[in-house]
Design a protein around this motif. Structure first.
Motif, PDB file in Angstrom:
ATOM      1  N   ASP A   1      13.152  31.769 -44.136  1.00  0.00           N
ATOM      2  CA  ASP A   1      14.501  31.434 -43.748  1.00  0.00           C
ATOM      3  C   ASP A   1      15.214  31.992 -42.824  1.00  0.00           C
ATOM      4  O   ASP A   1      16.429  32.022 -42.406  1.00  0.00           O
ATOM      5  CB  ASP A   1      15.662  31.776 -45.308  1.00  0.00           C
ATOM      6  N   TYR A   2      14.496  32.990 -42.262  1.00  0.00           N
ATOM      7  CA  TYR A   2      14.439  34.470 -40.835  1.00  0.00           C
ATOM      8  C   TYR A   2      13.739  33.959 -40.188  1.00  0.00           C
ATOM      9  O   TYR A   2      12.561  34.610 -40.278  1.00  0.00           O
ATOM     10  CB  TYR A   2      15.625  35.362 -41.294  1.00  0.00           C
TER      11      TYR A   2
ATOM     12  N   LEU B   1      11.840  35.797 -35.926  1.00  0.00           N
ATOM     13  CA  LEU B   1      12.421  36.336 -34.736  1.00  0.00           C
ATOM     14  C   LEU B   1      11.795  36.350 -34.012  1.00  0.00           C
ATOM     15  O   LEU B   1      10.361  36.206 -34.462  1.00  0.00           O
ATOM     16  CB  LEU B   1      12.915  38.028 -36.065  1.00  0.00           C
TER      17      LEU B   1
ATOM     18  N   SER C   1      18.468  31.398 -38.391  1.00  0.00           N
ATOM     19  CA  SER C   1      18.685  31.345 -39.709  1.00  0.00           C
ATOM     20  C   SER C   1      18.385  30.012 -39.488  1.00  0.00           C
ATOM     21  O   SER C   1      18.684  29.582 -38.987  1.00  0.00           O
ATOM     22  CB  SER C   1      20.103  31.604 -40.364  1.00  0.00           C
ATOM     23  N   SER C   2      17.587  29.917 -41.443  1.00  0.00           N
ATOM     24  CA  SER C   2      16.671  28.617 -41.350  1.00  0.00           C
ATOM     25  C   SER C   2      18.269  27.714 -41.385  1.00  0.00           C
ATOM     26  O   SER C   2      17.759  26.204 -41.490  1.00  0.00           O
ATOM     27  CB  SER C   2      16.273  28.500 -42.792  1.00  0.00           C
TER      28      SER C   2
ATOM     29  N   GLY D   1      13.397  34.616 -47.986  1.00  0.00           N
ATOM     30  CA  GLY D   1      15.118  35.001 -49.029  1.00  0.00           C
ATOM     31  C   GLY D   1      14.679  36.764 -49.415  1.00  0.00           C
ATOM     32  O   GLY D   1      15.772  36.936 -48.381  1.00  0.00           O
TER      33      GLY D   1
END
Lengths: 112, 116
Positions: A31-32, A34, A51-52, A95
């Motif tokens: 969900d993140y 970079l 971010s997702s 998460g």
């Protein structure tokens, strides 16, 4: 089991043009995301994240796009500069786990 | 402000020896993570520590251990070194680690370990 893949080991572009670096992932729990840039003999330098819950994030010449349905993200650099020549890594986390899962990296060469 | 610092920058050891690598996080950061990067690959997660507690462990043998000190600095220890442990060892710091969920990790310059 390579959960994050950068299928292009290298990319060469002309100065002033757009560089597009791609990254695919398999884990739907990520969900993140970079992007890091790495010069030889240095540690990875953080570039930009997303971010997702978003599908696009911009920071100056750098834009990251996220396509969750395709499990694909890309980094656009416009305009490309010779100083952008480096290895670019995408990374993802899920998460509340603190670990980053990295792709294999793409070497970008920007020619003057 | 200083970034993440690591020492030493380079290290040469022989098989079977033990090594200790050190890391100081960015001021105000409470979480430290360790990664191993071998040539041609992306960094692989080894450990994450927050407030002196281990918060995550990657798929590495028990020869690898780490700890975090009250000032949030950290050490990575590797026992019984193997040739395959030759790699760049990276330390990354973040504000709160797991507790903050999505969080950026900032990397130090790394320690390059060569095992002969």
């Amino acid at each position: 089991d390579q959960q994050v893949k950068q299928n292009s080991p290298s990319l060469s572009v002309q100065e002033g043009r757009i560089s597009i670096l791609n990254c695919d992932y398999t884990n739907s729990m990520f969900d993140y995301f970079l992007w890091y840039k790495k010069y030889p003999a240095e540690g990875p330098t953080f570039l930009i994240s997303i971010s997702s819950i978003k599908d696009k994030n911009e920071d100056g010449r750098f834009t990251v796009f996220l396509n969750k349905s395709a499990k694909h993200l890309s980094l656009h650099i416009v305009p490309s500069q010779p100083g952008d020549s480096a290895v670019y890594f995408c990374a993802a986390s899920a998460g509340n786990t603190g670990k980053l899962i990295f792709g294999q990296g793409t070497t970008l060469q920007v020619k003057p | 402000d200083a970034g993440v610092t690591q020492s030493p920058t380079h290290l040469i050891k022989t098989r079977g020896q033990q090594v200790t690598l050190r890391c100081s996080p960015i001021s105000g950061h409470k979480s430290v993570s360790w990664y191993q990067q071998v040539l041609g690959q992306g960094p692989q997660f080894i450990f994450q520590y927050y407030e002196k507690e281990e918060r995550g462990r990657g798929n590495f043998p028990d020869r690898f251990s780490a700890r975090q000190f009250p000032n949030y600095s950290s050490e990575l220890n590797v026992n019984a070194l193997l040739l395959g442990d030759s790699a760049l060892y990276l330390c990354a710091s973040s504000l709160e680690g797991l507790l903050a969920g999505q969080e950026t990790q900032y990397f130090g310059p790394g320690t390059r370990l060569l095992v002969l």
